[in-house]
Design an enzyme around this catalytic site. Structure first.
Site, mmCIF file in Angstrom:
data_model
loop_
_atom_site.group_PDB
_atom_site.id
_atom_site.type_symbol
_atom_site.label_atom_id
_atom_site.label_comp_id
_atom_site.label_asym_id
_atom_site.label_seq_id
_atom_site.Cartn_x
_atom_site.Cartn_y
_atom_site.Cartn_z
ATOM 1 N N GLY A 12 0.819 -1.206 0.000
ATOM 2 C CA GLY A 12 0.000 0.000 0.000
ATOM 3 C C GLY A 12 0.850 1.251 0.000
ATOM 4 O O GLY A 12 0.550 2.244 0.666
ATOM 5 N N ALA A 13 1.944 1.223 -0.774
ATOM 6 C CA ALA A 13 2.967 2.270 -0.692
ATOM 7 C C ALA A 13 2.869 3.330 -1.782
ATOM 8 O O ALA A 13 3.789 4.114 -1.976
ATOM 9 C CB ALA A 13 4.355 1.631 -0.710
ATOM 10 N N ARG A 15 0.800 5.813 -1.764
ATOM 11 C CA ARG A 15 0.424 7.120 -1.207
ATOM 12 C C ARG A 15 0.351 7.026 0.312
ATOM 13 O O ARG A 15 0.492 5.951 0.893
ATOM 14 C CB ARG A 15 -0.925 7.562 -1.764
ATOM 15 C CG ARG A 15 -2.056 6.606 -1.447
ATOM 16 C CD ARG A 15 -3.341 6.930 -2.178
ATOM 17 N NE ARG A 15 -3.145 6.760 -3.613
ATOM 18 C CZ ARG A 15 -3.222 5.585 -4.232
ATOM 19 N NH1 ARG A 15 -3.476 4.475 -3.545
ATOM 20 N NH2 ARG A 15 -3.039 5.494 -5.534
ATOM 21 N N VAL A 63 -2.793 -7.927 -2.506
ATOM 22 C CA VAL A 63 -2.241 -8.691 -1.381
ATOM 23 C C VAL A 63 -3.186 -9.789 -0.903
ATOM 24 O O VAL A 63 -2.762 -10.692 -0.168
ATOM 25 C CB VAL A 63 -1.863 -7.771 -0.199
ATOM 26 C CG1 VAL A 63 -0.740 -6.826 -0.592
ATOM 27 C CG2 VAL A 63 -3.077 -7.009 0.329
ATOM 28 N N SER A 141 -4.733 0.131 14.070
ATOM 29 C CA SER A 141 -5.408 1.428 14.155
ATOM 30 C C SER A 141 -6.025 1.581 15.534
ATOM 31 O O SER A 141 -6.342 0.577 16.200
ATOM 32 C CB SER A 141 -6.510 1.520 13.092
ATOM 33 O OG SER A 141 -7.341 2.645 13.306
ATOM 34 N N TYR A 153 -13.673 -2.853 9.796
ATOM 35 C CA TYR A 153 -12.316 -2.294 9.923
ATOM 36 C C TYR A 153 -11.769 -2.510 11.336
ATOM 37 O O TYR A 153 -10.613 -2.916 11.510
ATOM 38 C CB TYR A 153 -12.380 -0.809 9.591
ATOM 39 C CG TYR A 153 -11.056 -0.099 9.480
ATOM 40 C CD1 TYR A 153 -10.247 -0.253 8.362
ATOM 41 C CD2 TYR A 153 -10.635 0.753 10.488
ATOM 42 C CE1 TYR A 153 -9.040 0.427 8.252
ATOM 43 C CE2 TYR A 153 -9.428 1.437 10.387
ATOM 44 C CZ TYR A 153 -8.640 1.273 9.272
ATOM 45 O OH TYR A 153 -7.449 1.958 9.168
ATOM 46 N N ALA A 154 -12.606 -2.247 12.353
ATOM 47 C CA ALA A 154 -12.171 -2.423 13.738
ATOM 48 C C ALA A 154 -11.823 -3.880 14.026
ATOM 49 O O ALA A 154 -10.814 -4.183 14.678
ATOM 50 C CB ALA A 154 -13.263 -1.947 14.696
ATOM 51 N N ALA A 156 -10.865 -6.150 11.852
ATOM 52 C CA ALA A 156 -9.638 -6.489 11.126
ATOM 53 C C ALA A 156 -8.409 -5.944 11.838
ATOM 54 O O ALA A 156 -7.397 -6.641 12.000
ATOM 55 C CB ALA A 156 -9.712 -5.952 9.700
ATOM 56 N N LYS A 157 -8.483 -4.689 12.275
ATOM 57 C CA LYS A 157 -7.331 -4.064 12.924
ATOM 58 C C LYS A 157 -7.035 -4.691 14.284
ATOM 59 O O LYS A 157 -5.870 -4.788 14.685
ATOM 60 C CB LYS A 157 -7.563 -2.560 13.055
ATOM 61 C CG LYS A 157 -7.531 -1.812 11.723
ATOM 62 C CD LYS A 157 -6.226 -2.023 10.970
ATOM 63 C CE LYS A 157 -6.052 -1.050 9.815
ATOM 64 N NZ LYS A 157 -4.803 -1.290 9.055
#
Length: 252
Positions: A12-13, A15, A63, A141, A153-154, A156-157
């Site tokens: 994810g590089a 940006r 990925v 995160s 998202y929560a 996964a993180k």
């Protein structure tokens, strides 16, 4: 102490945090594989690194795709040397309240964050084990602590924190450390997109969030890149299985 030059892969590089991290690791003297979904998207980061005298190359891969990951790591090895530094940064958001969240939104986020980090780490760790030295840094995160509208998202993180701690236990005896960074509010393309989705002016959004942070400012992508650099350093070999909240204040 002068660091040995190594090959690093940053996902994810193209940006944001990923780009800043790739630039920082190149400045630290490493060869950097700048990996994103499309190779073309990663080229601007490579150009920035090369303009500063560093060594980098762009690679494209999803990925979450096992074959694509295998091929990408093989290509990195052929072009830059066997990678012994991995930064699992690639991520997406598909925010919504639970009753509005689709199964596809759930699966997409889990696929990139959890499956992607698993596949990348599994592919790179064999080179680390062979070298008896390695660094895995994974981006979590503050949302791992729970955040409205981010059940996927929560989850996964939070999962990535458990993944990291398990890697630390399994790979520590082989000279490989695994650590996790949990950013707070960072001024980036992702948070700008959040402001846009909410229909809020970016500068107002940023100022409002900064007021809630003890240091009274928004985080910058370089704040995260500097922390990655610390975890990757030769002198950090006794730091393993840790989660550090880079959030301008305490988190529990």
């Amino acid at each position: 102490m002068t660091q040995q030059q190594r090959t690093a892969v940053v996902t994810g590089a193209a940006r944001g945090i990923g780009a800043a991290t790739a630039v920082r690791l190149a400045a630290d003297g490493h060869r950097v594989a700048v990996l994103d979904l499309a190779e073309s998207a990663a080229k601007s980061t490579v150009e920035t690194i090369e303009a500063a005298g560093g060594t980098a190359a762009a690679f494209g891969a999803n990925v979450a795709d096992e074959a694509a990951v295998r091929d990408a790591v093989a290509a990195v090895t052929d072009r830059l040397g066997a990678p012994t530094i991995l930064v699992n940064n690639a991520g997406i958001t598909r925010d919504n309240l639970l009753f509005k969240m689709s199964a596809d939104d759930w699966d997409a986020v889990m696929g990139v964050h959890l499956r992607g980090s698993f596949l990348m780490t599994r592919a790179v760790q064999e080179h680390m084990v062979a070298a008896q030295w390695g660094r895995v840094v994974t981006l979590s995160s503050v949302s791992a602590l729970g955040n409205r509208g981010q059940a996927n998202y929560a989850a996964a993180k939070a999962g990535l924190q458990g993944f990291t701690k398990t890697l630390a236990v399994e790979l520590g005896k082989l000279g490989v450390t695994a650590n996790c960074i949990a950013p707070g509010f960072i001024a980036s393309e992702m948070t700008k997109a959040t402001a846009e989705r909410l229909g809020v002016d970016w500068e107002q959004f940023r100022a409002a969030r900064a007021k809630e942070i003890p240091v009274q400012r928004a985080g910058e992508v370089d704040d995260i890149a500097h922390t990655v650099s610390f975890f990757v350093d030769e002198r950090s070999s006794f730091v393993n299985g840790q989660v550090i909240y880079v959030a301008g204040g305490p988190r529990t």
